[in-house]
Design a protein around this motif. Structure first.
Motif, mmCIF file in Angstrom:
data_model
loop_
_atom_site.group_PDB
_atom_site.id
_atom_site.type_symbol
_atom_site.label_atom_id
_atom_site.label_comp_id
_atom_site.label_asym_id
_atom_site.label_seq_id
_atom_site.Cartn_x
_atom_site.Cartn_y
_atom_site.Cartn_z
ATOM 1 N N GLY A 1 0.830 -1.207 0.000
ATOM 2 C CA GLY A 1 0.000 0.000 0.000
ATOM 3 C C GLY A 1 0.863 1.255 0.000
ATOM 4 O O GLY A 1 2.094 1.193 0.011
ATOM 5 N N ASP A 2 0.192 2.396 0.002
ATOM 6 C CA ASP A 2 0.929 3.664 -0.019
ATOM 7 C C ASP A 2 1.655 3.902 1.307
ATOM 8 O O ASP A 2 2.804 4.350 1.329
ATOM 9 C CB ASP A 2 0.001 4.840 -0.340
ATOM 10 N N GLY A 3 1.014 3.571 2.420
ATOM 11 C CA GLY A 3 1.691 3.726 3.710
ATOM 12 C C GLY A 3 2.929 2.840 3.754
ATOM 13 O O GLY A 3 4.014 3.275 4.153
ATOM 14 N N GLY A 4 2.761 1.602 3.309
ATOM 15 C CA GLY A 4 3.851 0.630 3.297
ATOM 16 C C GLY A 4 4.943 0.972 2.302
ATOM 17 O O GLY A 4 6.026 0.379 2.338
ATOM 18 N N ASP B 1 -2.023 2.666 -4.408
ATOM 19 C CA ASP B 1 -2.170 3.875 -3.613
ATOM 20 C C ASP B 1 -3.639 4.229 -3.408
ATOM 21 O O ASP B 1 -4.298 4.738 -4.320
ATOM 22 C CB ASP B 1 -1.413 4.998 -4.358
ATOM 23 N N ASN B 2 -4.149 3.939 -2.216
ATOM 24 C CA ASN B 2 -5.507 4.387 -1.891
ATOM 25 C C ASN B 2 -5.452 5.620 -0.993
ATOM 26 O O ASN B 2 -6.424 5.991 -0.348
ATOM 27 C CB ASN B 2 -6.337 3.260 -1.259
ATOM 28 N N GLU B 3 -4.280 6.214 -0.946
ATOM 29 C CA GLU B 3 -4.057 7.530 -0.347
ATOM 30 C C GLU B 3 -4.380 7.619 1.138
ATOM 31 O O GLU B 3 -4.771 8.673 1.638
ATOM 32 C CB GLU B 3 -4.802 8.617 -1.156
ATOM 33 N N ALA B 4 -4.240 6.490 1.853
ATOM 34 C CA ALA B 4 -4.381 6.487 3.309
ATOM 35 C C ALA B 4 -4.045 5.092 3.837
ATOM 36 O O ALA B 4 -3.883 4.160 3.059
ATOM 37 C CB ALA B 4 -5.800 6.870 3.732
ATOM 38 N N TYR B 5 -3.961 4.989 5.148
ATOM 39 C CA TYR B 5 -3.764 3.683 5.789
ATOM 40 C C TYR B 5 -5.131 3.009 5.907
ATOM 41 O O TYR B 5 -5.833 3.210 6.897
ATOM 42 C CB TYR B 5 -3.142 3.870 7.169
ATOM 43 N N GLY B 6 -5.497 2.240 4.909
ATOM 44 C CA GLY B 6 -6.828 1.660 4.838
ATOM 45 C C GLY B 6 -7.069 0.574 5.868
ATOM 46 O O GLY B 6 -8.073 0.576 6.588
ATOM 47 N N ASN B 7 -6.142 -0.334 5.960
ATOM 48 C CA ASN B 7 -6.257 -1.496 6.842
ATOM 49 C C ASN B 7 -6.608 -1.103 8.263
ATOM 50 O O ASN B 7 -7.423 -1.737 8.918
ATOM 51 C CB ASN B 7 -4.913 -2.255 6.775
HETATM 52 MG MG LIG Z 1 -3.200 2.772 1.673
#
Ligand SMILES: [Mg+2]
Ligand SMILES: Cc1ncc(C[n+]2csc(CCOP(=O)(O)OP(=O)(O)O)c2C)c(N)n1
Ligand code: SF4
Lengths: 300, 94
Positions: free
Chosen positions: A99-102, A127-133
């Motif tokens: 992900g983007d955070g990762g 990239d979903n532009e945030a920490y989704g999990n």
């Molecule tokens: Mg993300």
């Protein structure tokens, strides 16, 4: 150049997985398998995908996949690449999928190291532009003005330009993509597979849960991100920058839709003022001035 | 294809997970709106198939969509993206 109908019908993201309805990253993951086939080893850190995989002892992923600590995707992938070389196993593509955070935050040093070592693998940041999990905290990839649980009144800083950071490593291939443009993404993956060295692909993957829009708009929003110029589809091959269709037709500002059309569909931008929107529009126009120069034969 | 374990008992004690259809069960139960295809309008473009995040649309022999309602979560992307509006969403019966 493949067409949609020519893409294989086999599925390696199995039905009944745990993603939210309308999940953009899941579309991208399906496309990854359609492009690369089953001879891949995925390395996935903590992120929505590690949930989408399903609860132990089940998994919705039909290929070998190693889960690894949040910060370690590229390090673990490097180890797998070394092991394959040692065992002389050829024809297997190692893919880091994070992900983007990762990627732009916690995983950046492992990725930078792997790129500097010229590790032969594909790294994909969805990239979903945030920490989704963990329920939508801001990341370095969250754009200016966006609501997240840790930016309740909208983020005040701008999105990190991760593809350019990777291009600065002088790796052979950097590209951007979006699941709304499946053939573009598939072609880029197929090209990356044939190049030796570190390949980096950054996908903008709309997320209804985090971006606060109704689930059916995922593909529509990806298209709007591209049509407004907020997200440009390009490749940087051995330092040479090239815009891809349909972004290559958007250099002229008159061809781009106003960013407002993209922002207005999403609840996370609900608190934006007219000044904020004007600011974002100005930044996009500046980005395109840079793309125009880069595309006219400038080496990054 | 992939091995599908019927129950936990079939699995050896191991930190490995096995590829499983419905790892989260029949996700069709999540659905609020149900996509329905008007086959007389469908042009067999396969866009709905490629955009489905759940791999819940298969292609029939003639490339028209076959929706797997056991797993379709009802996101509505297929209906939104169909260029000829051959797919429409309908609220599930209570
Ligand atoms: Mg993300
Ligand atoms: C070292 C460490 N810190 C925090 C976490 C908790 N954590 C797990 S997933 C996640 C967010 C992942 O965000 P991103 O990489 O953007 O992927 P997404 O979930 O959005 O797909 C966090 C903070 C963790 N697993 N390890
Ligand atoms: S939070 Fe977003 S990215 Fe994560 S599974 Fe849900 S829709 Fe997909």
């Amino acid at each position: 150049m493949v067409t949609i109908k020519e893409l294989p019908q086999e599925e390696y993201l199995l039905k009944g997985h745990a993603a939210c309805a309308g999940c953009g990253p899941s579309i991208a993951l399906r496309l990854l398998f359609k492009a690369l086939g089953k001879n891949v080893i995925l390395v996935v850190p903590a992120c929505c995908t590690s949930i989408i995989q399903g609860p132990y002892p089940y998994t919705s992923i039909g290929v070998p996949l190693q889960n690894i600590l949040f910060e370690s995707t590229a390090a673990a992938a490097s180890g797998i690449v070394a092991a394959l070389q040692q065992k002389k196993l050829e024809g297997v593509t190692v893919v880091g999928w994070a992900g983007d955070g990762g990627t732009v935050d916690i995983g950046i040093q492992a990725l930078s190291g792997a790129a500097e070592r010229e590790t032969d693998f594909i790294y994909i940041c969805y990239d979903n532009e945030a920490y989704g999990n963990t329920g939508m905290q801001r990341s370095g990839a969250t754009p200016y003005g966006a609501w997240t649980t840790t930016t309740p009144t909208g983020k005040r800083e701008r999105k990190k330009n991760m593809p350019f950071i990777m291009a600065a490593h002088r790796i052979p291939y950097v590209a951007t993509a979006c699941p709304s443009y499946p053939i573009d993404f598939v072609n880029k993956l197929k090209k990356a597979k044939e190049i030796r060295g570190t390949k980096y692909i950054h996908i903008l993957a709309p997320c209804p849960t985090g971006w606060r829009y109704t689930t059916e708009k995922t593909v529509e929003l990806g298209k709007l991100a591209v049509q407004t110029g907020l997200w440009a589809l390009y490749e940087i091959e051995y330092g040479k920058f090239k815009l891809n269709s349909p972004s290559d037709r958007l250099v002229d500002k008159a061809k781009r839709k106003p960013v407002k059309e993209y922002l207005a569909l999403q609840g996370r931008f609900r608190n934006l003022t007219e000044e904020d929107i004007a600011k974002i529009q100005k930044w996009v126009d500046e980005d395109w001035e840079r793309y125009r120069k880069l595309a006219s034969n400038y080496l990054l | 294809m992939v091995a599908v374990h019927k129950s936990r008992k079939d699995m050896p004690l191991t930190p490995l997970s096995s590829p499983t259809l419905g790892s989260m069960g029949k996700t069709g139960y999540w659905r609020t709106f149900r996509p329905e295809v008007d086959y007389s309008k469908c042009t067999r473009c396969t866009l709905c198939w490629i955009y489905c995040p759940d791999a819940a649309i298969e292609r029939r022999e003639d490339d028209s969509p076959k929706i797997d309602y056991d797993y379709c979560k009802g996101c509505g992307i297929c209906a939104n993206e169909c260029p000829v509006k051959a797919i429409t969403m309908h609220r599930e019966e209570e």
